[in-house]
Scaffold this active site. Structure first.
Site, short mmCIF file in Angstrom:
data_model
loop_
_atom_site.label_atom_id
_atom_site.label_comp_id
_atom_site.label_asym_id
_atom_site.label_seq_id
_atom_site.Cartn_x
_atom_site.Cartn_y
_atom_site.Cartn_z
N SER A 211 0.79 -1.24 -0.10
CA SER A 211 -0.19 0.01 0.00
C SER A 211 0.81 1.46 -0.64
O SER A 211 1.80 1.13 -0.42
CB SER A 211 -0.88 -0.07 0.76
OG SER A 211 -2.06 0.53 0.87
N ASP A 417 -9.66 -6.72 -4.52
CA ASP A 417 -8.58 -5.63 -4.02
C ASP A 417 -9.22 -4.00 -4.32
O ASP A 417 -9.88 -4.18 -5.61
CB ASP A 417 -7.45 -5.25 -4.58
CG ASP A 417 -6.54 -5.41 -4.00
OD1 ASP A 417 -6.67 -3.22 -2.80
OD2 ASP A 417 -5.56 -5.13 -4.29
N HIS A 464 -7.18 -6.10 -0.05
CA HIS A 464 -5.96 -5.09 -0.17
C HIS A 464 -5.31 -5.47 0.60
O HIS A 464 -3.43 -5.63 0.54
CB HIS A 464 -6.83 -3.47 0.07
CG HIS A 464 -5.70 -2.53 0.43
ND1 HIS A 464 -4.48 -2.30 -0.48
CD2 HIS A 464 -5.03 -1.76 1.28
CE1 HIS A 464 -3.28 -1.18 -0.57
NE2 HIS A 464 -4.35 -1.25 0.46
#
Length: 504
Positions: A211, A417, A464
């Site tokens: 991320s 995601d 994610h």
């Protein structure tokens, strides 16, 4: 510059760790904030220290044992001594872990470091792992053991400066222009990483970032060239220039958005939807031609630009902070066993309630909705193609003596995601084009060293947080990438030995 020092104390055992007297999150409640008021106040008053919360997470790792600390260290409440994650015989080892605070230059600047080393083996390669925004290295607890089964590797996981259990120095931006503000915000993190690398005397390594950690890994690769063997970006934030545009380079994304990070039930996220292959379809498949914007409410934009983060709310709500955090942890970790869910909730709360620091960099790097102010897609073609400066001396300024000849870049996304895989696909194209241009003007030696390229991987039954949603598949992909890198390292070592033998 102070040397790194072991902060975890001397010998001890796992049963000596205090049992966290925290409120339990009910399994049956379906409320948005499932932790009750009384339980929240109880945890706020009695919660364990952040280092203990981290060590309780580490205790879930099988096989690995803690290295014995310095005999001069004195156990304390924060550092109670050595802990074994498992008393079972290590079938892939032996392997030991160590947790340390690594001092950097300047005031109140230390990085929290977790490392795993295979005992009695020569270290051929190094893997460094960076977490996402506001998180900490403990969230990788399901990855540390499987990926250190690979021979020849040493693993480091770091809490970024101002996050996790690293120190929380005051965050300042001095620049007035937007570009300068972005430079300062990125440098806050990547300069600390580079200083840590020098302290550890690591010449080259593989860098994995999740991320926000992925975004900053790209920034590091561009600012400090010549030190990476491979770049692995797990659901990196900030890749597309316009995530809601639909054109030849960037197809229209799925409906999953940034809000899903806080609202989606993780049990649903970790179910297969058969979407993995469709997410890898070629960019430009959408027939739309008009960019579509999804506006965010004015209050959200105001809070974002005013640097009011979710962690600010946790701190301001005091005894209600654990209840507020339970709204995220009860969904994010509900696919895990009960004890692990509770341990991660305690760990997350221990991080979120700490003084604000690195979190304040967010609005300088990202606009509301996690859209990068300096998109990765506009820079990715330069990763692995930077001039490598010499080390300056007192007499001579730095001069350019070589240029990077590329290294592999791996984009990894979850099947479900909310980060759009189209960004990775578009980046793959730009990296391939950069390689082709470099080869057209490369010298024979540069062509022989050319190692650039990119690929996109989709992990099934994951969102994610793919490293935690489906760790088995994520770890298997990662182990394959590490094995591929080690083969390249050993090959280069043999070639260097041959060149030396020829010269002599």
């Amino acid at each position: 510059m102070a040397p790194a020092n072991d902060s975890q104390g001397a010998t001890g055992s796992q049963e000596h760790l205090p049992t966290p007297p925290t409120g339990r999150i009910p399994q049956t409640k379906k409320a948005f904030f499932p932790l009750g008021y009384k339980e929240a106040a109880f945890q706020w008053w009695h919660s364990v220290t952040p280092p203990i919360a981290e060590r309780n997470v580490i205790a879930h790792i099988p096989y690995l044992r803690e290295a014995i600390g310095s005999l001069e260290s004195t156990p304390s409440a924060d550092h109670p001594g050595a802990v074994q994650s498992s008393a079972r015989t290590d079938p892939y080892g032996p392997r030991t872990w160590r947790s340390m605070m690594v001092p950097l230059s300047g005031k109140n600047r230390e990085l929290n470091e977790f490392s795993v080393q295979r005992d009695g083996e020569e270290v051929d390669d190094t893997l460094v792992m960076l977490h996402g925004y506001g998180a900490g290295l403990g969230f990788f607890y399901k990855n540390f053991e499987p990926i250190t089964r690979n021979e020849g590797w040493k693993l480091y996981a770091l809490d970024m400066l101002g996050m996790g259990n690293s120190t929380r120095p005051t965050f300042h931006i001095k620049s007035k222009d937007p570009a300068g503000k972005i430079d300062e915000a990125e440098s806050w993190f990547v300069d600390a990483l580079e200083e840590w690398r020098k302290i550890r005397k690591i010449e080259k390594f593989t860098l994995l970032g999740h991320s926000m950690g992925g975004y900053l890994a790209v920034s590091y690769a561009l600012k400090y060239p010549g030190h990476l063997n491979k770049l692995i970006l797990a659901s990196p934030v900030g890749v597309p220039e316009d995530p809601y545009a639909a054109n030849a380079d960037m197809p229209e994304p799925q409906e999953s958005t940034f809000q899903d990070e806080f609202t989606v039930d993780q049990e649903a996220t970790t179910r297969s939807t058969g979407n993995a292959n469709s997410r890898l379809s070629s960019p430009g498949s959408s027939g739309a031609s008009t960019p579509k914007k999804r506006p965010y409410p004015g209050w959200l934009t105001w809070l974002w630009d005013a640097n009011v983060s979710p962690f600010s709310i946790v701190r301001l709500t005091g005894p209600l902070g654990p209840r507020f955090v339970s709204g995220w942890t009860s969904r994010r970790f509900n696919h895990l066993p009960e004890e692990e869910r509770q341990t991660l909730h305690d760990y997350a709360y221990s991080l979120f309630r700490q003084p604000g620091s690195g979190e304040y960099a967010l609005p300088y790097l990202l606009a509301p909705g996690a859209h990068a102010r300096r998109p990765v897609i506009n820079r990715i073609q330069d990763v692995g193609r930077q001039p490598i400066p010499t080390t300056p001396s007192d007499e001579t300024p730095p001069t350019t003596v070589a240029k990077e000849t590329g290294f592999p870049i791996v984009f990894m996304y979850g099947e479900n995601d909310w980060m759009d895989v189209a960004g990775g696909l578009a980046a793959e194209v730009k990296v391939r084009e950069a390689r082709e241009r470099a080869l057209q003007t490369a010298t024979p030696e540069e062509k022989a060293r050319e190692n650039g390229g990119a690929k996109v991987i989709v992990v099934t039954r994951a969102g994610h947080h793919l490293y935690l949603d489906n760790p088995d598949e994520f770890n298997e992909y990662l182990r394959e990438e590490l094995e591929d890198t080690r083969r390249q390292t050993l090959k280069e070592r043999v070639e260097q030995a041959k060149r030396k033998a020829t010269l002599t």
